[in-house]
Design a protein around this motif. Structure first.
Motif, short mmCIF file in Angstrom:
data_model
loop_
_atom_site.label_atom_id
_atom_site.label_comp_id
_atom_site.label_asym_id
_atom_site.label_seq_id
_atom_site.Cartn_x
_atom_site.Cartn_y
_atom_site.Cartn_z
N ALA A 62 -1.45 5.27 -1.48
CA ALA A 62 -1.43 5.87 -0.12
C ALA A 62 -1.38 4.83 0.78
O ALA A 62 -0.67 4.79 1.84
N ALA B 233 1.53 4.33 3.58
CA ALA B 233 1.16 4.16 5.15
C ALA B 233 1.82 2.80 5.72
O ALA B 233 2.41 2.95 6.63
N GLN C 19 5.47 5.87 5.16
CA GLN C 19 5.89 7.22 4.41
C GLN C 19 4.82 7.97 4.05
O GLN C 19 3.77 7.50 3.99
N PRO C 20 5.01 9.56 3.57
CA PRO C 20 3.66 10.05 3.61
C PRO C 20 3.27 9.72 2.08
O PRO C 20 4.24 9.18 1.29
N SER D 162 5.52 11.62 -1.21
CA SER D 162 6.93 11.37 -0.93
C SER D 162 7.66 12.10 -1.92
O SER D 162 7.38 12.60 -2.93
N GLU E 267 12.90 8.84 5.81
CA GLU E 267 12.40 10.31 5.50
C GLU E 267 12.98 11.14 6.41
O GLU E 267 13.29 10.94 7.54
#
Lengths: 100, 219
Positions: free
Chosen positions: B84, B88, B92-93, B96, B219
């Motif tokens: 995570a 970050a 990006q999430p 993903s 993204e």
């Protein structure tokens, strides 16, 4: 208004765009891997890599230490900057023609 | 073709090639290192008990299973936290496209290994066979990510799979181990050798071969 001349003609050709995309995504590719991924002939791939190399976008490295010499290619900082600018211009074109 | 279509087509080519060339590391090297240390500590404790007793450690019921489930949980949580943070940092999430791809690939072998392994311990009291199933299934899970994983992770998958098969062969051919009053000692040592040493070697190799970062896909 978008100035279409901002599109980098060196990258705009589809084969070179594909090469720049792969190199930008993974960092470094061996010649054989690039060839297999893009399905291009040796001659065609070399020609495009030379064009990108002449523009200063791609750098070639040769490793002769093993039993077989291995040539790898990577994007230069100038290439990274040019590729980012190219994608930004493409996105701007799409946005300008599809407002909202 | 209009300029807009031309631009869209070029963006489509870029996106499609980026997805094909995308590399996703499902296991963070520091998390692998932590898992390795915990596994070696747990296996070392069993080894120390065996040396003290001059044989197998005392039978401890479900402790073996809970001990390794806790190590798995701690390592798993740390791995997710590190992934995570990395996501970050790249803007990006966490969930993903890469993570979805990785989960789709690793879940089937991990589910099979988990259910068979726990079943072997709980119902058949066969710890060695259970950990061998875990080792092989974990190796297969890593190999299932071969098309988008870095080479180091694929190599780790091969090491786990082959080591699991070799150890199974050795165990199956050795009646002395199978006839032991209980097999928690050898099972813990296999866990230390595989999940401990192999993960430490993997973490070390990743740290030593770290390269400058490539441009990431939008993204």
């Amino acid at each position: 208004m978008i100035d279409f001349d901002q599109l980098d003609k060196t990258i705009h050709e589809k084969s070179r765009l594909s090469i720049m995309t792969l190199l930008s995504t993974r960092g470094e590719w061996a010649f054989q891997d690039l060839k297999a991924e893009l399905g291009m002939s040796d001659g065609n791939l070399i020609t495009h890599l030379r064009t990108l190399g002449t523009a200063g976008y791609v750098q070639e490295s040769r490793d002769d230490s093993g039993t077989r010499p291995r040539t790898t290619y990577a994007v230069t900082p100038a290439g990274t900057k040019a590729f980012k600018s190219y994608v930004d211009v493409l996105e701007a074109i799409v946005k300008a023609m599809n407002p909202g | 073709m209009s300029t807009k279509q031309d631009a869209l087509e070029h963006l489509r080519v870029i996106r499609s090639l980026m997805e094909k060339a995308h590399i996703y590391r499902a296991i963070s090297a520091p998390a692998a290192g932590l898992g390795g240390v915990l596994a070696i500590a747990a296996a070392g404790l069993t080894g120390w008990q065996m040396m003290q007793k001059g044989g197998l450690p005392e039978r401890e019921g479900d402790t073996f299973l809970w001990q390794w489930l806790v190590i798995l949980a701690v390592t798993g949580v740390v791995n997710v936290i590190l992934l995570a943070r990395e996501a970050a940092r790249r803007g990006q999430p966490l969930v993903s496209d890469g993570m979805r791809m990785a989960l789709k690939a690793i879940l089937p072998p991990l589910l099979v290994g988990g259910v068979l392994g726990v079943g072997l311990i709980v119902h058949l009291d066969n710890h060695v066979m259970a950990v061998l199933v875990w080792v092989v299934c974990y190796g297969l899970a890593l190999l299932a990510t071969a098309s988008f994983s870095p080479r180091s992770l694929v190599r780790l998958g091969w090491v786990f799979t082959l080591l699991g098969l070799v150890l199974f062969w050795a165990w199956a051919a050795n009646g002395d181990i199978r006839m032991m009053p209980h097999d928690e000692g050898p099972a813990a040592l296999i866990m230390g050798l595989t999940f401990g040493l192999c993960h430490l070697a993997y973490a070390g190799a990743v740290f030593l071969s770290r390269k400058p970062e490539a441009v990431t896909a939008r993204e």
